[in-house]
Write a protein that holds these residues in place. Structure first.
Motif, PDB file in Angstrom:
ATOM      1  N   SER A  55       4.227   7.352  -6.302  1.00 16.70           N
ATOM      2  CA  SER A  55       3.115   6.475  -5.913  1.00 16.70           C
ATOM      3  C   SER A  55       2.882   5.391  -6.955  1.00 16.70           C
ATOM      4  O   SER A  55       2.672   4.227  -6.620  1.00 16.70           O
ATOM      5  N   GLU A  56       2.920   5.779  -8.234  1.00 16.62           N
ATOM      6  CA  GLU A  56       2.737   4.805  -9.314  1.00 16.62           C
ATOM      7  C   GLU A  56       3.870   3.782  -9.326  1.00 16.62           C
ATOM      8  O   GLU A  56       3.642   2.588  -9.532  1.00 16.62           O
ATOM      9  N   ARG A  57       5.095   4.234  -9.092  1.00 17.07           N
ATOM     10  CA  ARG A  57       6.252   3.325  -9.043  1.00 17.07           C
ATOM     11  C   ARG A  57       6.098   2.335  -7.897  1.00 17.07           C
ATOM     12  O   ARG A  57       6.318   1.131  -8.054  1.00 17.07           O
ATOM     13  N   VAL A  78      -2.930  -2.595  -4.964  1.00 15.17           N
ATOM     14  CA  VAL A  78      -2.741  -1.384  -4.166  1.00 15.17           C
ATOM     15  C   VAL A  78      -3.420  -0.221  -4.869  1.00 15.17           C
ATOM     16  O   VAL A  78      -3.267  -0.044  -6.071  1.00 15.17           O
ATOM     17  N   ALA A  79      -4.179   0.536  -4.108  1.00 14.04           N
ATOM     18  CA  ALA A  79      -4.734   1.798  -4.589  1.00 14.04           C
ATOM     19  C   ALA A  79      -4.101   2.900  -3.756  1.00 14.04           C
ATOM     20  O   ALA A  79      -4.004   2.784  -2.534  1.00 14.04           O
ATOM     21  N   ALA A 105      -8.920   6.111  -7.111  1.00 13.41           N
ATOM     22  CA  ALA A 105      -7.944   5.092  -7.502  1.00 13.41           C
ATOM     23  C   ALA A 105      -8.541   3.694  -7.368  1.00 13.41           C
ATOM     24  O   ALA A 105      -8.300   2.823  -8.209  1.00 13.41           O
ATOM     25  N   LYS A 106      -9.326   3.461  -6.330  1.00 11.56           N
ATOM     26  CA  LYS A 106      -9.928   2.146  -6.119  1.00 11.56           C
ATOM     27  C   LYS A 106     -10.897   1.795  -7.236  1.00 11.56           C
ATOM     28  O   LYS A 106     -11.068   0.634  -7.571  1.00 11.56           O
ATOM     29  N   ASP A 107     -11.524   2.812  -7.827  1.00  9.58           N
ATOM     30  CA  ASP A 107     -12.440   2.572  -8.932  1.00  9.58           C
ATOM     31  C   ASP A 107     -11.728   2.058 -10.173  1.00  9.58           C
ATOM     32  O   ASP A 107     -12.356   1.510 -11.072  1.00  9.58           O
ATOM     33  N   HIS A 108     -10.415   2.224 -10.219  1.00 12.59           N
ATOM     34  CA  HIS A 108      -9.635   1.822 -11.407  1.00 12.59           C
ATOM     35  C   HIS A 108      -8.837   0.537 -11.206  1.00 12.59           C
ATOM     36  O   HIS A 108      -8.036   0.166 -12.052  1.00 12.59           O
ATOM     37  N   ILE A 109      -9.053  -0.134 -10.075  1.00 14.14           N
ATOM     38  CA  ILE A 109      -8.341  -1.414  -9.851  1.00 14.14           C
ATOM     39  C   ILE A 109      -9.148  -2.532 -10.459  1.00 14.14           C
ATOM     40  O   ILE A 109     -10.311  -2.627 -10.354  1.00 14.14           O
TER      41      ILE A 109
END
Length: 109
Positions: A55-57, A78-79, A105-109
């Motif tokens: 997912s990270e890649r 992308v989250a 994940a969206k909180d870290h974009i």
């Protein structure tokens, strides 16, 4: 995609994203659009940590491949919420965990 880009630009960005996903996942994996801005990826035979790495890649590759919209290049953020399928899980269980992880994940974009 918001102003100054119109709805057509959003459609072009989704087409670009779908093309990237088709090249970034294995032939045994599945990518599907499940909402207006949401895709689901099912990684065949990956444990949770390997799925997180994949997912990270994928997120990194998408961020590094801007969509060309006319004369503009738009970087797509992308989250990704990743969830493993656990014994006894229903589809709803997996999607709920993935959605919870997506919100984080969206909180870290």
């Amino acid at each position: 995609i918001g102003p100054p880009h119109a709805a057509l630009a959003g459609d072009a960005a989704l087409i670009h994203l779908a093309g990237l996903l088709s090249r970034l996942i294995r032939s045994t994996d599945i990518a599907a659009r499940v909402g207006s801005e949401t895709f689901a990826l099912i990684f065949d035979h990956l444990d949770h940590n390997s799925a997180l790495e994949a997912s990270e890649r994928i997120a990194s590759c998408i961020a590094g491949s801007p969509a060309e919209l006319g004369s503009a290049k738009v970087v797509l953020d992308v989250a990704i919420g990743t969830a493993a399928i656990l014994p006894g899980d229903s589809l709803e269980d997996v999607l709920l965990r993935a959605d919870q992880n997506l919100r984080l994940a969206k909180d870290h974009i």
